[in-house]
Design a protein around this motif. Structure first.
Motif, PDB file in Angstrom:
ATOM      1  N   LEU A 172       0.819  -1.216   0.000  1.00  0.00           N
ATOM      2  CA  LEU A 172       0.000   0.000   0.000  1.00  0.00           C
ATOM      3  C   LEU A 172       0.852   1.266   0.000  1.00  0.00           C
ATOM      4  CD1 LEU A 172      -2.887  -0.905   2.482  1.00  0.00           C
ATOM      5  CD2 LEU A 172      -2.960  -0.882  -0.004  1.00  0.00           C
ATOM      6  N   TRP A 173       1.860   1.292   0.863  1.00  0.00           N
ATOM      7  CA  TRP A 173       2.638   2.515   0.987  1.00  0.00           C
ATOM      8  C   TRP A 173       3.612   2.732  -0.170  1.00  0.00           C
ATOM      9  CZ3 TRP A 173      -0.005   1.044   5.214  1.00  0.00           C
ATOM     10  CH2 TRP A 173      -0.503   2.060   6.043  1.00  0.00           C
ATOM     11  N   SER A 174       3.794   1.716  -0.994  1.00  0.00           N
ATOM     12  CA  SER A 174       4.632   1.885  -2.186  1.00  0.00           C
ATOM     13  C   SER A 174       3.794   2.087  -3.441  1.00  0.00           C
ATOM     14  CB  SER A 174       5.551   0.665  -2.371  1.00  0.00           C
ATOM     15  OG  SER A 174       4.785  -0.519  -2.580  1.00  0.00           O
ATOM     16  N   SER A 175       2.459   2.086  -3.283  1.00  0.00           N
ATOM     17  CA  SER A 175       1.573   2.256  -4.434  1.00  0.00           C
ATOM     18  C   SER A 175       1.600   3.710  -4.895  1.00  0.00           C
ATOM     19  CB  SER A 175       0.136   1.852  -4.081  1.00  0.00           C
ATOM     20  OG  SER A 175       0.080   0.494  -3.718  1.00  0.00           O
ATOM     21  N   ALA A 176       1.593   3.875  -6.202  1.00  0.00           N
ATOM     22  CA  ALA A 176       1.569   5.213  -6.792  1.00  0.00           C
ATOM     23  C   ALA A 176       0.181   5.494  -7.342  1.00  0.00           C
ATOM     24  CB  ALA A 176       2.603   5.327  -7.905  1.00  0.00           C
ATOM     25  N   PRO A 217      -2.376   6.682  -9.996  1.00  0.00           N
ATOM     26  CA  PRO A 217      -2.291   6.814 -11.451  1.00  0.00           C
ATOM     27  C   PRO A 217      -2.410   8.262 -11.888  1.00  0.00           C
ATOM     28  CG  PRO A 217      -4.389   5.854 -10.796  1.00  0.00           C
ATOM     29  CD  PRO A 217      -3.524   5.867  -9.581  1.00  0.00           C
ATOM     30  N   GLY A 218      -1.742   8.581 -12.991  1.00  0.00           N
ATOM     31  CA  GLY A 218      -1.709   9.962 -13.452  1.00  0.00           C
ATOM     32  C   GLY A 218      -3.000  10.446 -14.067  1.00  0.00           C
ATOM     33  N   ASN A 219      -3.858   9.547 -14.526  1.00  0.00           N
ATOM     34  CA  ASN A 219      -5.123   9.947 -15.118  1.00  0.00           C
ATOM     35  C   ASN A 219      -5.991  10.639 -14.075  1.00  0.00           C
ATOM     36  OD1 ASN A 219      -8.022   9.624 -15.860  1.00  0.00           O
ATOM     37  ND2 ASN A 219      -7.101   8.795 -17.731  1.00  0.00           N
ATOM     38  N   HIS A 220      -6.376  11.885 -14.321  1.00  0.00           N
ATOM     39  CA  HIS A 220      -7.095  12.674 -13.310  1.00  0.00           C
ATOM     40  C   HIS A 220      -8.431  12.060 -12.951  1.00  0.00           C
ATOM     41  CE1 HIS A 220      -8.629  16.049 -11.054  1.00  0.00           C
ATOM     42  NE2 HIS A 220      -9.692  16.074 -11.828  1.00  0.00           N
ATOM     43  N   GLU A 235      -6.868   7.432  -4.916  1.00  0.00           N
ATOM     44  CA  GLU A 235      -6.205   7.935  -3.719  1.00  0.00           C
ATOM     45  C   GLU A 235      -7.101   7.769  -2.500  1.00  0.00           C
ATOM     46  OE1 GLU A 235      -3.835  11.926  -2.162  1.00  0.00           O
ATOM     47  OE2 GLU A 235      -5.022  11.988  -4.006  1.00  0.00           O
ATOM     48  N   HIS A 236      -8.416   7.991  -2.679  1.00  0.00           N
ATOM     49  CA  HIS A 236      -9.336   7.825  -1.560  1.00  0.00           C
ATOM     50  C   HIS A 236      -9.367   6.364  -1.106  1.00  0.00           C
ATOM     51  CE1 HIS A 236     -12.842   8.182   0.994  1.00  0.00           C
ATOM     52  NE2 HIS A 236     -13.407   7.195   0.313  1.00  0.00           N
ATOM     53  N   GLN A 237      -9.423   5.441  -2.058  1.00  0.00           N
ATOM     54  CA  GLN A 237      -9.450   4.025  -1.707  1.00  0.00           C
ATOM     55  C   GLN A 237      -8.144   3.609  -1.042  1.00  0.00           C
ATOM     56  OE1 GLN A 237     -10.610   1.444  -4.864  1.00  0.00           O
ATOM     57  NE2 GLN A 237     -12.499   2.512  -5.304  1.00  0.00           N
ATOM     58  N   LEU A 238      -7.040   4.128  -1.556  1.00  0.00           N
ATOM     59  CA  LEU A 238      -5.744   3.795  -0.985  1.00  0.00           C
ATOM     60  C   LEU A 238      -5.653   4.279   0.454  1.00  0.00           C
ATOM     61  CD1 LEU A 238      -3.031   2.510  -1.822  1.00  0.00           C
ATOM     62  CD2 LEU A 238      -2.224   4.803  -2.396  1.00  0.00           C
ATOM     63  N   ASN A 239      -6.125   5.475   0.717  1.00  0.00           N
ATOM     64  CA  ASN A 239      -6.109   6.010   2.086  1.00  0.00           C
ATOM     65  C   ASN A 239      -7.028   5.217   3.002  1.00  0.00           C
ATOM     66  OD1 ASN A 239      -4.292   8.046   1.452  1.00  0.00           O
ATOM     67  ND2 ASN A 239      -5.898   9.511   0.918  1.00  0.00           N
ATOM     68  N   ALA A 240      -8.183   4.780   2.462  1.00  0.00           N
ATOM     69  CA  ALA A 240      -9.105   3.980   3.264  1.00  0.00           C
ATOM     70  C   ALA A 240      -8.470   2.653   3.658  1.00  0.00           C
ATOM     71  CB  ALA A 240     -10.398   3.743   2.496  1.00  0.00           C
ATOM     72  N   LYS A 241      -7.773   2.036   2.722  1.00  0.00           N
ATOM     73  CA  LYS A 241      -7.113   0.760   3.016  1.00  0.00           C
ATOM     74  C   LYS A 241      -5.968   0.946   4.011  1.00  0.00           C
ATOM     75  CE  LYS A 241      -6.919   0.005  -1.441  1.00  0.00           C
ATOM     76  NZ  LYS A 241      -6.515  -0.567  -2.737  1.00  0.00           N
ATOM     77  N   VAL A 257      -9.034  -0.771  -9.132  1.00  0.00           N
ATOM     78  CA  VAL A 257      -9.718   0.066  -8.154  1.00  0.00           C
ATOM     79  C   VAL A 257     -11.147  -0.389  -7.969  1.00  0.00           C
ATOM     80  CG1 VAL A 257     -10.593   2.377  -7.721  1.00  0.00           C
ATOM     81  CG2 VAL A 257      -8.255   2.087  -8.513  1.00  0.00           C
ATOM     82  N   SER A 258     -11.815  -0.772  -9.039  1.00  0.00           N
ATOM     83  CA  SER A 258     -13.229  -1.124  -8.961  1.00  0.00           C
ATOM     84  C   SER A 258     -13.475  -2.389  -8.181  1.00  0.00           C
ATOM     85  CB  SER A 258     -13.815  -1.280 -10.377  1.00  0.00           C
ATOM     86  OG  SER A 258     -13.252  -2.413 -10.998  1.00  0.00           O
ATOM     87  N   ARG A 259     -12.441  -3.230  -8.014  1.00  0.00           N
ATOM     88  CA  ARG A 259     -12.626  -4.501  -7.330  1.00  0.00           C
ATOM     89  C   ARG A 259     -12.540  -4.380  -5.819  1.00  0.00           C
ATOM     90  NH1 ARG A 259     -12.041  -9.153 -10.306  1.00  0.00           N
ATOM     91  NH2 ARG A 259     -12.657 -10.107  -8.359  1.00  0.00           N
ATOM     92  N   ILE A 260     -12.034  -3.243  -5.302  1.00  0.00           N
ATOM     93  CA  ILE A 260     -11.818  -3.096  -3.874  1.00  0.00           C
ATOM     94  C   ILE A 260     -12.720  -2.023  -3.318  1.00  0.00           C
ATOM     95  CG2 ILE A 260     -10.083  -2.684  -2.096  1.00  0.00           C
ATOM     96  CD1 ILE A 260      -7.957  -3.448  -4.127  1.00  0.00           C
ATOM     97  N   PRO A 261     -13.560  -2.322  -2.312  1.00  0.00           N
ATOM     98  CA  PRO A 261     -14.484  -1.324  -1.779  1.00  0.00           C
ATOM     99  C   PRO A 261     -13.757  -0.126  -1.185  1.00  0.00           C
ATOM    100  CG  PRO A 261     -14.988  -3.525  -0.967  1.00  0.00           C
ATOM    101  CD  PRO A 261     -13.672  -3.605  -1.638  1.00  0.00           C
ATOM    102  N   VAL A 262     -14.463   1.000  -1.199  1.00  0.00           N
ATOM    103  CA  VAL A 262     -13.902   2.215  -0.616  1.00  0.00           C
ATOM    104  C   VAL A 262     -13.768   2.073   0.881  1.00  0.00           C
ATOM    105  CG1 VAL A 262     -14.316   4.654  -0.225  1.00  0.00           C
ATOM    106  CG2 VAL A 262     -14.785   3.671  -2.455  1.00  0.00           C
ATOM    107  N   THR A 263     -14.845   1.667   1.537  1.00  0.00           N
ATOM    108  CA  THR A 263     -14.824   1.506   2.986  1.00  0.00           C
ATOM    109  C   THR A 263     -14.598   0.044   3.331  1.00  0.00           C
ATOM    110  OG1 THR A 263     -17.208   1.606   2.739  1.00  0.00           O
ATOM    111  CG2 THR A 263     -16.143   3.488   3.753  1.00  0.00           C
ATOM    112  N   LEU A 264     -13.637  -0.208   4.205  1.00  0.00           N
ATOM    113  CA  LEU A 264     -13.235  -1.579   4.464  1.00  0.00           C
ATOM    114  C   LEU A 264     -13.921  -2.163   5.693  1.00  0.00           C
ATOM    115  CD1 LEU A 264      -9.474  -1.102   3.684  1.00  0.00           C
ATOM    116  CD2 LEU A 264     -11.177  -2.241   2.287  1.00  0.00           C
ATOM    117  N   PHE A 265     -14.663  -1.355   6.420  1.00  0.00           N
ATOM    118  CA  PHE A 265     -15.446  -1.890   7.539  1.00  0.00           C
ATOM    119  C   PHE A 265     -16.896  -1.982   7.105  1.00  0.00           C
ATOM    120  CE2 PHE A 265     -13.072  -2.535  11.338  1.00  0.00           C
ATOM    121  CZ  PHE A 265     -11.931  -1.781  11.193  1.00  0.00           C
TER     122      PHE A 265
END
Length: 381
Positions: free
Chosen positions: A228-232, A234-237, A244-250, A373-381
């Protein structure tokens, strides 16, 4: 492990030879001032009440809201249930026993109390391990099928069955014995010369319900954290904000569970050390302040049952909103309209409410990072 007794089986077997000793009364009678018992009772009561209320609330938040019923949350329900039962059936009775070193509750309950603590601890830590494994698969291997509700129930059932089996020997050999006129609930291992059976069992239990699962969770969360902490982003806006929101949630979820695991490990470490030392050096149970030491060690271990709801409430918005809803009758707690919606929001709705663009479009779905991104939910609880 399990029921505490300052006088163990080998000590009781030596009672006849020690009756005439001037210090025998000091060894077997553990009287303490009323004010000290009152302080211990208040502290233990606080832990029990906080744990029961907190864990019941966690179970309600998850089961009462359909969107909260995920595989991860079912394991969290199982964890909350084991902590709830531990507080209700183990903490109070063991405290009473340890306060006077006299067993008041009969042989059947003696067996139960030597069986249930190991069962509950096993269920607790392996529920945490199941969460780590489920998150590992979801994050590291996002294209693998997620656990179904049926598979989750099967895993939870297996955890309980293995826990029952692991605790059975201590339950089977538990019995009531009389030590200098007082009743003790102890475990008497057959032909246990030098307490070898007891030591072997204690070491096996500690490995299975402490060291092994902690090692598995350490490896799983280390790999998840590095990923997670090494994930970049994507440049596409169009995708970057949602990704980024999903990454922060995870990341927040991983931090939450790591805190849960660390607190569990810290709370139970002195308890395991205490019983290992007792197996190697039995006269430790006859030391002057051993009663106070055990009450403190046991208090720390039992306090682990009350921390998880506090951690969820502090670090997760959905649970925080759920607690506000559960206690909205309290004058000092106000649940807003947002709090009423939080536990029931779908991941897509939660994202839209935060002003993030929906991600589904033909161009987006053709991009690998969009599919991931679409395969992983935004909220993990």
């Amino acid at each position: 492990m399990g029921i505490f007794s300052i006088s163990n089986a080998s000590n009781i077997s030596q009672a006849e030879s020690l009756k005439d000793s001037s210090n025998w009364t000091a060894v077997t009678q553990f009287t303490q001032p009323g004010w000290r018992i009152a302080l211990w009772a208040i502290t233990y009561s606080f832990i029990v009440i906080t744990s029961i209320i907190g864990n019941i609330t966690i179970i309600w938040i998850i089961l009462a809201h359909r969107r909260m019923r995920t595989a991860t949350n079912y394991f969290i329900v199982n964890l909350a249930l084991s902590d709830l039962l531990m507080s209700a059936f183990n903490t109070i009775f063991n405290f009473i026993y340890a306060s006077h070193n006299v067993w008041y509750f009969g042989e059947e309950f003696c067996r139960f109390q030597n069986w249930f603590p190991i069962t509950a601890v096993f269920v607790s830590i392996y529920s945490m391990t199941a969460v780590a494994a489920e998150r590992y698969v979801a994050i590291i291997h996002p294209f693998k099928p997620r656990l179904s509700a049926g598979s989750t129930r099967v895993i939870i059932g297996m955890i309980w069955l293995v826990a029952f089996g692991l605790a059975f020997p201590q339950c089977f050999y538990a019995e009531i014995m009389t030590d200098n006129g007082t009743t003790k609930c102890i475990v008497v291992w057959p032909d246990d010369v030098g307490s070898k059976h007891q030591l072997t069992y204690h070491i096996a239990v500690i490995v299975l319900i402490y060291l092994l699962p902690l090692m598995v969770m350490f490896v799983a969360y280390s790999i998840i954290g590095i990923t997670l902490w090494s994930s970049a982003v994507p440049g596409n806006h169009l995708n970057s904000v949602r990704y980024e929101h999903q990454l922060n949630a995870k990341k927040k979820f991983v931090k939450t569970m790591v805190v849960v695991v660390i607190i569990f490990a810290v709370c139970w470490l002195p308890y395991h050390i205490y019983f290992i030392l007792g197996s190697f050096k039995e006269d430790i149970y006859q030391q002057k302040y051993i009663q106070q030491v055990y009450l403190a060690v046991f208090l720390l271990a039992m306090s682990s049952t009350m921390y998880n709801p506090i951690i969820y409430c502090c670090l997760n918005q959905r649970f925080r909103s759920g607690f506000k809803l559960a206690f909205r009758w309290c004058p000092c707690i106000k649940a807003t309209e947002k709090d009423k919606l939080q536990p029931s929001l779908t991941p897509t709705t939660a994202t839209q409410n935060r002003g993030v663009l929906p991600m589904r479009s033909k161009n987006q779905c053709s991009r690998p990072e969009a599919v991931l991104v679409s395969r992983i939910p935004v909220t993990l609880f």
